[in-house]
Design a protein around this motif. Structure first.
Motif, PDB file in Angstrom:
ATOM      1  N   TYR A  95     -47.310 -94.123 -19.956  1.00  0.00           N
ATOM      2  CA  TYR A  95     -45.610 -93.875 -20.335  1.00  0.00           C
ATOM      3  C   TYR A  95     -45.904 -92.580 -21.231  1.00  0.00           C
ATOM      4  O   TYR A  95     -46.734 -92.509 -21.975  1.00  0.00           O
ATOM      5  CB  TYR A  95     -45.030 -95.110 -21.574  1.00  0.00           C
ATOM      6  N   TYR A  96     -45.337 -91.500 -20.454  1.00  0.00           N
ATOM      7  CA  TYR A  96     -45.391 -90.347 -21.372  1.00  0.00           C
ATOM      8  C   TYR A  96     -43.831 -90.193 -22.538  1.00  0.00           C
ATOM      9  O   TYR A  96     -42.825 -91.130 -21.898  1.00  0.00           O
ATOM     10  CB  TYR A  96     -44.286 -88.857 -20.499  1.00  0.00           C
ATOM     11  N   SER A  97     -44.048 -90.308 -23.652  1.00  0.00           N
ATOM     12  CA  SER A  97     -43.102 -90.926 -25.104  1.00  0.00           C
ATOM     13  C   SER A  97     -42.147 -89.145 -24.801  1.00  0.00           C
ATOM     14  O   SER A  97     -41.163 -89.144 -25.506  1.00  0.00           O
ATOM     15  CB  SER A  97     -43.170 -91.583 -25.278  1.00  0.00           C
ATOM     16  N   ALA A  98     -42.855 -87.992 -24.531  1.00  0.00           N
ATOM     17  CA  ALA A  98     -42.382 -87.061 -25.090  1.00  0.00           C
ATOM     18  C   ALA A  98     -41.132 -86.155 -24.395  1.00  0.00           C
ATOM     19  O   ALA A  98     -41.059 -86.317 -23.011  1.00  0.00           O
ATOM     20  CB  ALA A  98     -43.575 -85.585 -24.712  1.00  0.00           C
ATOM     21  N   PRO A  99     -40.034 -85.386 -24.464  1.00  0.00           N
ATOM     22  CA  PRO A  99     -39.279 -84.760 -23.686  1.00  0.00           C
ATOM     23  C   PRO A  99     -39.371 -83.942 -22.961  1.00  0.00           C
ATOM     24  O   PRO A  99     -39.755 -83.294 -23.592  1.00  0.00           O
ATOM     25  CB  PRO A  99     -38.432 -84.774 -25.345  1.00  0.00           C
ATOM     26  N   GLY A 100     -37.902 -83.177 -22.071  1.00  0.00           N
ATOM     27  CA  GLY A 100     -38.499 -82.339 -21.268  1.00  0.00           C
ATOM     28  C   GLY A 100     -40.041 -82.610 -20.582  1.00  0.00           C
ATOM     29  O   GLY A 100     -40.367 -81.315 -20.345  1.00  0.00           O
ATOM     30  N   LEU A 101     -40.271 -83.297 -20.084  1.00  0.00           N
ATOM     31  CA  LEU A 101     -41.289 -83.383 -18.766  1.00  0.00           C
ATOM     32  C   LEU A 101     -41.166 -81.909 -18.039  1.00  0.00           C
ATOM     33  O   LEU A 101     -40.474 -82.542 -17.330  1.00  0.00           O
ATOM     34  CB  LEU A 101     -41.536 -84.733 -18.480  1.00  0.00           C
ATOM     35  N   GLY A 102     -42.210 -81.755 -17.912  1.00  0.00           N
ATOM     36  CA  GLY A 102     -41.801 -80.725 -16.101  1.00  0.00           C
ATOM     37  C   GLY A 102     -42.864 -81.803 -15.232  1.00  0.00           C
ATOM     38  O   GLY A 102     -43.470 -82.751 -15.506  1.00  0.00           O
ATOM     39  N   LYS A 103     -42.642 -81.375 -13.577  1.00  0.00           N
ATOM     40  CA  LYS A 103     -43.148 -81.812 -12.488  1.00  0.00           C
ATOM     41  C   LYS A 103     -45.289 -82.053 -12.785  1.00  0.00           C
ATOM     42  O   LYS A 103     -45.424 -82.924 -12.049  1.00  0.00           O
ATOM     43  CB  LYS A 103     -42.870 -81.443 -10.878  1.00  0.00           C
ATOM     44  N   ASP A 104     -45.440 -81.011 -13.292  1.00  0.00           N
ATOM     45  CA  ASP A 104     -46.961 -81.030 -13.760  1.00  0.00           C
ATOM     46  C   ASP A 104     -47.432 -81.644 -14.863  1.00  0.00           C
ATOM     47  O   ASP A 104     -48.227 -81.707 -15.336  1.00  0.00           O
ATOM     48  CB  ASP A 104     -47.641 -79.922 -14.087  1.00  0.00           C
ATOM     49  N   ASN A 105     -46.429 -82.845 -15.813  1.00  0.00           N
ATOM     50  CA  ASN A 105     -47.175 -84.543 -16.650  1.00  0.00           C
ATOM     51  C   ASN A 105     -46.899 -85.194 -15.027  1.00  0.00           C
ATOM     52  O   ASN A 105     -46.206 -86.207 -15.616  1.00  0.00           O
ATOM     53  CB  ASN A 105     -46.295 -83.856 -17.707  1.00  0.00           C
ATOM     54  N   LYS A 106     -47.947 -85.527 -14.720  1.00  0.00           N
ATOM     55  CA  LYS A 106     -48.684 -85.864 -13.377  1.00  0.00           C
ATOM     56  C   LYS A 106     -49.006 -87.479 -14.004  1.00  0.00           C
ATOM     57  O   LYS A 106     -49.977 -87.142 -15.117  1.00  0.00           O
ATOM     58  CB  LYS A 106     -49.241 -84.501 -12.546  1.00  0.00           C
ATOM     59  N   ALA A 107     -48.622 -88.683 -13.672  1.00  0.00           N
ATOM     60  CA  ALA A 107     -49.817 -89.190 -13.381  1.00  0.00           C
ATOM     61  C   ALA A 107     -50.593 -89.987 -12.227  1.00  0.00           C
ATOM     62  O   ALA A 107     -48.945 -90.043 -10.991  1.00  0.00           O
ATOM     63  CB  ALA A 107     -48.963 -90.968 -13.661  1.00  0.00           C
ATOM     64  N   SER A 108     -51.127 -89.589 -12.294  1.00  0.00           N
ATOM     65  CA  SER A 108     -52.230 -89.376 -11.127  1.00  0.00           C
ATOM     66  C   SER A 108     -53.576 -90.704 -10.898  1.00  0.00           C
ATOM     67  O   SER A 108     -54.152 -91.272 -11.992  1.00  0.00           O
ATOM     68  CB  SER A 108     -53.218 -88.452 -10.686  1.00  0.00           C
ATOM     69  N   LEU A 109     -53.559 -91.587  -9.701  1.00  0.00           N
ATOM     70  CA  LEU A 109     -54.395 -92.396  -9.138  1.00  0.00           C
ATOM     71  C   LEU A 109     -54.890 -92.186  -8.098  1.00  0.00           C
ATOM     72  O   LEU A 109     -54.330 -91.724  -6.938  1.00  0.00           O
ATOM     73  CB  LEU A 109     -53.924 -93.304  -8.812  1.00  0.00           C
ATOM     74  N   SER A 110     -55.978 -91.090  -8.332  1.00  0.00           N
ATOM     75  CA  SER A 110     -57.299 -91.261  -7.027  1.00  0.00           C
ATOM     76  C   SER A 110     -58.251 -92.543  -7.023  1.00  0.00           C
ATOM     77  O   SER A 110     -58.925 -91.903  -7.792  1.00  0.00           O
ATOM     78  CB  SER A 110     -57.541 -89.797  -7.099  1.00  0.00           C
ATOM     79  N   ALA A 111     -58.461 -92.730  -6.164  1.00  0.00           N
ATOM     80  CA  ALA A 111     -60.074 -92.793  -5.153  1.00  0.00           C
ATOM     81  C   ALA A 111     -60.581 -91.921  -4.128  1.00  0.00           C
ATOM     82  O   ALA A 111     -59.790 -91.995  -3.653  1.00  0.00           O
ATOM     83  CB  ALA A 111     -59.894 -94.305  -4.979  1.00  0.00           C
ATOM     84  N   SER A 112     -62.057 -92.146  -4.197  1.00  0.00           N
ATOM     85  CA  SER A 112     -62.500 -90.936  -3.041  1.00  0.00           C
ATOM     86  C   SER A 112     -63.694 -91.458  -2.405  1.00  0.00           C
ATOM     87  O   SER A 112     -64.244 -91.872  -3.545  1.00  0.00           O
ATOM     88  CB  SER A 112     -62.478 -89.621  -3.079  1.00  0.00           C
TER      89      SER A 112
END
Length: 327
Positions: free
Chosen positions: A209-226
């Protein structure tokens, strides 16, 4: 007669663990230049590596019969994991990262030789058996809570959960068997057996959860496996005798690779954007296999075998609630 042999066996098993314990509550804070407590970033990082250089040589010479044998074998079992425990609460202002990373780098050199006036025999074997587990995850019912929109450098604050495993193997196996007046026979074998399980995930009922207002698309939640494999093998065997030469060279790569990035059932995510990515790259899988024989009755054979079982998945689980508000 003469007999020479050399064997090297390496057995390694270890665990690398970084985590926030179950039911724990942590808010990441730092002291600014004035000594005031201000919001910071939270990082849970588990990183491991294994490097091995193996050399084995068996050389024998005799006027009648000579036998040379060599072997280099490596067994590796590793478990690297970074995680937020069950029902724990981790919050920060400047970013949250849960990272697990493992690297393996193996070099094998195996040489065997037999040289005799009558009969010469040689055998060289190199084996690498790897069992890797690399996990980055948020366990069941845990909460990741990010209050700010920028990190310490002024860039977009992110929540990043990632697992990575990179394997590099370079092997060279070779031999020569020369029986001047009768028979020369030899075999060179290289085997890589690799099983890897690399996962990045958010567990059942967890909250991101991001609680801050005014989020941009770069405020990303990322899941990555490689997962990445770079494998190079050269196998060379030469044999010769007045009446018979027998030479065999075999290179085997057997890979079973699991790569998964996912959310489990009932996960709730609020962020500027969401990325779920799983990648498996075989950057290099090269086998050079040569079997050469000489004699009145000579047989030379070379075999290169690769078996790859790869499962790569990226998905959002059942009954998830996902809200992305970035612009």
């Amino acid at each position: 007669g003469a007999l020479a042999g050399s064997a090297a066996e390496t057995i390694v098993s270890y665990t690398t663990d970084a985590h926030l314990g179950a039911h724990a509550t942590v808010h990441a804070s730092v002291l600014d230049d004035s000594g005031k407590l201000v919001g910071g970033s939270a990082q849970i990082n588990a990183k491991s590596s294994f490097e091995h250089v193996g050399e084995a040589a068996g050389l024998a010479g005799s006027g009648t019969v000579a036998i040379g044998l060599s072997n280099d074998t490596t067994y590796l079992t590793q478990d690297t994991r970074a995680y937020v425990g069950k029902e724990a609460w981790l919050s920060a202002d400047k970013g949250i990262a849960v990272h697990a990373e493992h690297t393996t780098d193996i070099t094998n050199a195996v040489v065997a030789g037999g040289f005799a006036g009558t009969v010469a025999v040689n055998g060289g074997v190199g084996v690498n058996k790897l069992r890797d587990t690399t996990l980055a995850f948020v366990d069941e019912g845990a909460k990741l809570w990010l209050h700010g929109t920028t990190d310490a450098s002024g860039k977009a604050a992110v929540i990043d959960i990632s697992a990575m495993d990179t394997t590099t193997i370079s092997s060279g196996n070779g031999g020569a068997a020369v029986g001047v007046s009768a028979v020369g026979a030899g075999a060179a074998v290289s085997v890589n057996n690799i099983v890897k399980d690399t996962q990045a995930y958010v567990g059942k009922g967890a909250l991101v959860y991001y609680s801050a207002p005014g989020l941009g698309k770069d405020n990303k939640a990322s899941l990555s496996a490689s997962n990445t494999e770079k494998i190079y093998g050269m196998v060379l065997q030469g044999s010769g005798g007045l009446y018979a030469g027998l030479a065999g060279a075999v290179n085997v790569n057997d890979l079973s690779i699991t790569t998964k990035a996912f959310t489990d059932t009932g996960v709730s995510i609020t962020s500027g954007s969401l990325a779920v990515e799983a990648t498996h790259n075989i950057d290099q899988l090269t086998g050079t296999v040569i079997g050469v024989s000489a004699g009145v009755g000579s047989i030379g054979a070379a075999v290169d075998v690769a078996t790859i079982d790869s499962q790569t998945n990226a998905y959002i689980g059942d009954s998830n609630t996902v809200q992305t508000t970035g612009t």
